[in-house]
Enzyme design. Structure first.
Site, PDB file in Angstrom:
ATOM      1  N   GLU A  92     -10.905  -9.540   2.831  1.00 22.01           N
ATOM      2  CA  GLU A  92      -9.626  -9.160   3.443  1.00 22.01           C
ATOM      3  C   GLU A  92      -9.916  -9.065   4.928  1.00 22.01           C
ATOM      4  OE1 GLU A  92      -7.376  -5.762   1.920  1.00 22.01           O
ATOM      5  OE2 GLU A  92      -6.512  -5.468   3.911  1.00 22.01           O
TER       6      GLU A  92
ATOM      7  N   THR B 241      -8.348   3.481   8.375  1.00 18.30           N
ATOM      8  CA  THR B 241      -9.537   2.623   8.438  1.00 18.30           C
ATOM      9  C   THR B 241      -9.578   1.951   9.813  1.00 18.30           C
ATOM     10  OG1 THR B 241      -9.013   2.165   6.138  1.00 18.30           O
ATOM     11  CG2 THR B 241     -10.796   0.893   7.107  1.00 18.30           C
TER      12      THR B 241
ATOM     13  N   GLU C  88      -8.632   0.372  -2.870  1.00 14.13           N
ATOM     14  CA  GLU C  88      -9.455   0.343  -1.653  1.00 14.13           C
ATOM     15  C   GLU C  88     -10.413   1.513  -1.745  1.00 14.13           C
ATOM     16  OE1 GLU C  88      -6.894   0.761   1.653  1.00 14.13           O
ATOM     17  OE2 GLU C  88      -6.108  -1.245   1.474  1.00 14.13           O
TER      18      GLU C  88
ATOM     19  N   ARG D 293      -9.496   8.003  -0.790  1.00 17.56           N
ATOM     20  CA  ARG D 293     -10.422   8.360   0.289  1.00 17.56           C
ATOM     21  C   ARG D 293     -11.342   9.487  -0.150  1.00 17.56           C
ATOM     22  NH1 ARG D 293      -9.062   6.457   5.653  1.00 17.56           N
ATOM     23  NH2 ARG D 293     -10.639   7.938   6.281  1.00 17.56           N
TER      24      ARG D 293
ATOM     25  N   HIS E  90      -5.648   3.685  -1.726  1.00 21.82           N
ATOM     26  CA  HIS E  90      -6.973   3.973  -1.176  1.00 21.82           C
ATOM     27  C   HIS E  90      -7.359   5.391  -1.583  1.00 21.82           C
ATOM     28  CE1 HIS E  90      -9.629   3.939   2.749  1.00 21.82           C
ATOM     29  NE2 HIS E  90     -10.296   4.338   1.685  1.00 21.82           N
TER      30      HIS E  90
ATOM     31  N   ARG F 111      -7.171  12.757   1.245  1.00 25.80           N
ATOM     32  CA  ARG F 111      -6.067  13.231   2.099  1.00 25.80           C
ATOM     33  C   ARG F 111      -4.704  12.743   1.620  1.00 25.80           C
ATOM     34  NH1 ARG F 111      -7.134   9.781   7.547  1.00 25.80           N
ATOM     35  NH2 ARG F 111      -9.144  10.787   7.385  1.00 25.80           N
TER      36      ARG F 111
ATOM     37  N   ASN G 145       0.860  -1.183   0.000  1.00 26.28           N
ATOM     38  CA  ASN G 145       0.000   0.000   0.000  1.00 26.28           C
ATOM     39  C   ASN G 145       0.902   1.242   0.000  1.00 26.28           C
ATOM     40  OD1 ASN G 145      -1.428   2.257   1.054  1.00 26.28           O
ATOM     41  ND2 ASN G 145      -3.049   0.898   1.732  1.00 26.28           N
TER      42      ASN G 145
ATOM     43  N   HIS H  53       1.047   6.213   1.771  1.00 26.49           N
ATOM     44  CA  HIS H  53       1.842   7.153   2.570  1.00 26.49           C
ATOM     45  C   HIS H  53       2.942   7.858   1.794  1.00 26.49           C
ATOM     46  CE1 HIS H  53      -0.639   6.432   5.864  1.00 26.49           C
ATOM     47  NE2 HIS H  53      -0.402   5.143   5.854  1.00 26.49           N
TER      48      HIS H  53
ATOM     49  N   HIS I 142      -3.826  -4.588   7.598  1.00 24.99           N
ATOM     50  CA  HIS I 142      -3.961  -3.462   8.522  1.00 24.99           C
ATOM     51  C   HIS I 142      -3.099  -3.653   9.754  1.00 24.99           C
ATOM     52  CE1 HIS I 142      -5.428   0.187  10.235  1.00 24.99           C
ATOM     53  NE2 HIS I 142      -5.870   0.455   9.028  1.00 24.99           N
TER      54      HIS I 142
HETATM   55  N1  PXP Z   1      -5.906  -3.013   4.087  1.00 28.79           N
HETATM   56  C1  PXP Z   1      -6.851  -2.050   4.199  1.00 28.79           C
HETATM   57  C2  PXP Z   1      -8.246  -2.377   3.836  1.00 28.79           C
HETATM   58  C3  PXP Z   1      -6.513  -0.742   4.631  1.00 28.79           C
HETATM   59  O1  PXP Z   1      -7.462   0.193   4.738  1.00 28.79           O
HETATM   60  C4  PXP Z   1      -5.155  -0.466   4.907  1.00 28.79           C
HETATM   61  C5  PXP Z   1      -4.768   0.924   5.305  1.00 28.79           C
HETATM   62  O2  PXP Z   1      -4.993   1.802   4.244  1.00 28.79           O
HETATM   63  C6  PXP Z   1      -4.210  -1.495   4.754  1.00 28.79           C
HETATM   64  C7  PXP Z   1      -4.614  -2.760   4.378  1.00 28.79           C
HETATM   65  C8  PXP Z   1      -2.759  -1.272   5.046  1.00 28.79           C
HETATM   66  O3  PXP Z   1      -2.617  -1.024   6.409  1.00 28.79           O
HETATM   67  P1  PXP Z   1      -1.215  -0.561   6.992  1.00 28.79           P
HETATM   68  O4  PXP Z   1      -0.884   0.739   6.315  1.00 28.79           O
HETATM   69  O5  PXP Z   1      -1.467  -0.419   8.442  1.00 28.79           O
HETATM   70  O6  PXP Z   1      -0.229  -1.625   6.637  1.00 28.79           O
END
Ligand code: PXP
Length: 237
Positions: free
Chosen positions: A151, A101, A70, A45, A43, A49, A7, A10, A191
């Site tokens: 997931e 999330t 996402e 959003r 994602h 953001r 992901n 960031h 997550h």
């Molecule tokens: N899966 C989902 C559905 C999420 O919303 C997120 C965070 O955007 C992640 C995985 C990844 O989580 P993390 O950034 O904590 O590894």
């Protein structure tokens, strides 16, 4: 062998701090794929953001592995997803005030609506994953919507304050994954996963893909900081 989806939200978070062009999400995709990851997750959003609409379109064009978008179940974002046509979408709950999330989607409570949405995505050749807590009611409801994957939300496991709480959550994840498998669902998890807590879930040998972002980007700062400073020292001295 389990797969890793990275992901890259960031990278965009950092870019949006200055509303500039760096760090580039496209460069992040290239680095992540060159490192051998199996997919890219972003994602979009509702409050935009981090990832912006232009990221989604540009990333879709260059991704060589596969793109997981996402998204919240909202009309605007569904419209973007249907234009972009990622290989798969993960439906997540979304609240404006949250930092990230905060839990799984209530699939059980909106089964009919989600069933219709899954049909629309399938017509557009987009696979659908439901981001759910490790709760058997939500797993079964996900199957009933026609979704391809669940997931499993691992945030509670990752954030557990005590060993007992973590074990309890681990057992819930195990039970949810087993039930999903029996129902014929494919199983992802994500997550809060990091270098310490992912191994135990991996050993379950039932989770197909891990979706991990924050810990990888945080680690990348320290694996890259030394050479970044050295490069600037050369220019400054
Ligand atoms: N899966 C989902 C559905 C999420 O919303 C997120 C965070 O955007 C992640 C995985 C990844 O989580 P993390 O950034 O904590 O590894």
């Amino acid at each position: 062998m389990a797969k890793l989806n990275v992901n890259i939200d960031h990278v965009a978070t950092l870019r949006q701090q200055r509303l500039g062009k760096t760090p580039s999400t496209l460069q992040a995709v290239k680095f992540v794929e060159a490192a051998g990851a199996d997919g890219i997750t972003i994602h979009l959003r509702e409050d935009r953001r981090h990832i912006q609409d232009f990221d989604v379109y540009a990333i879709r064009k260059i991704v060589k592995s596969k793109l997981n978008l996402e998204m919240a179940v909202s009309r605007d974002i569904v419209a973007v997803a249907l234009k972009v046509k990622p290989q798969w979408v993960t439906l997540v709950p979304e609240k404006r005030q949250e930092l990230t999330t905060e839990g799984g989607l209530d699939v059980y409570g909106q089964k009919k609506k989600l069933e219709k949405l899954v049909k629309i995505f399938h017509k557009n050749k987009i696979l659908v994953s439901m981001f759910v807590d490790p709760d058997l009611k939500q797993v079964r409801a996900s199957k009933e919507t026609g979704a391809d994957f669940i997931e499993i939300h691992t945030g509670t496991y990752a954030d557990a304050a005590t060993k007992t709480a973590r074990n309890k959550e681990f057992l819930k994840i195990k039970a949810a994954a087993k039930t999903a498998k029996l129902l014929g669902l494919r199983i992802n998890a994500g997550h809060g996963l990091n270098y310490e807590n992912v191994g135990r879930l991996r050993k379950l040998d039932i989770i197909e893909e891990f979706s991990i972002g924050h810990s990888i980007i945080a680690e990348a700062i320290f694996t890259g900081l030394r050479s970044a400073v050295k490069k600037m020292i050369k220019l400054v001295k």
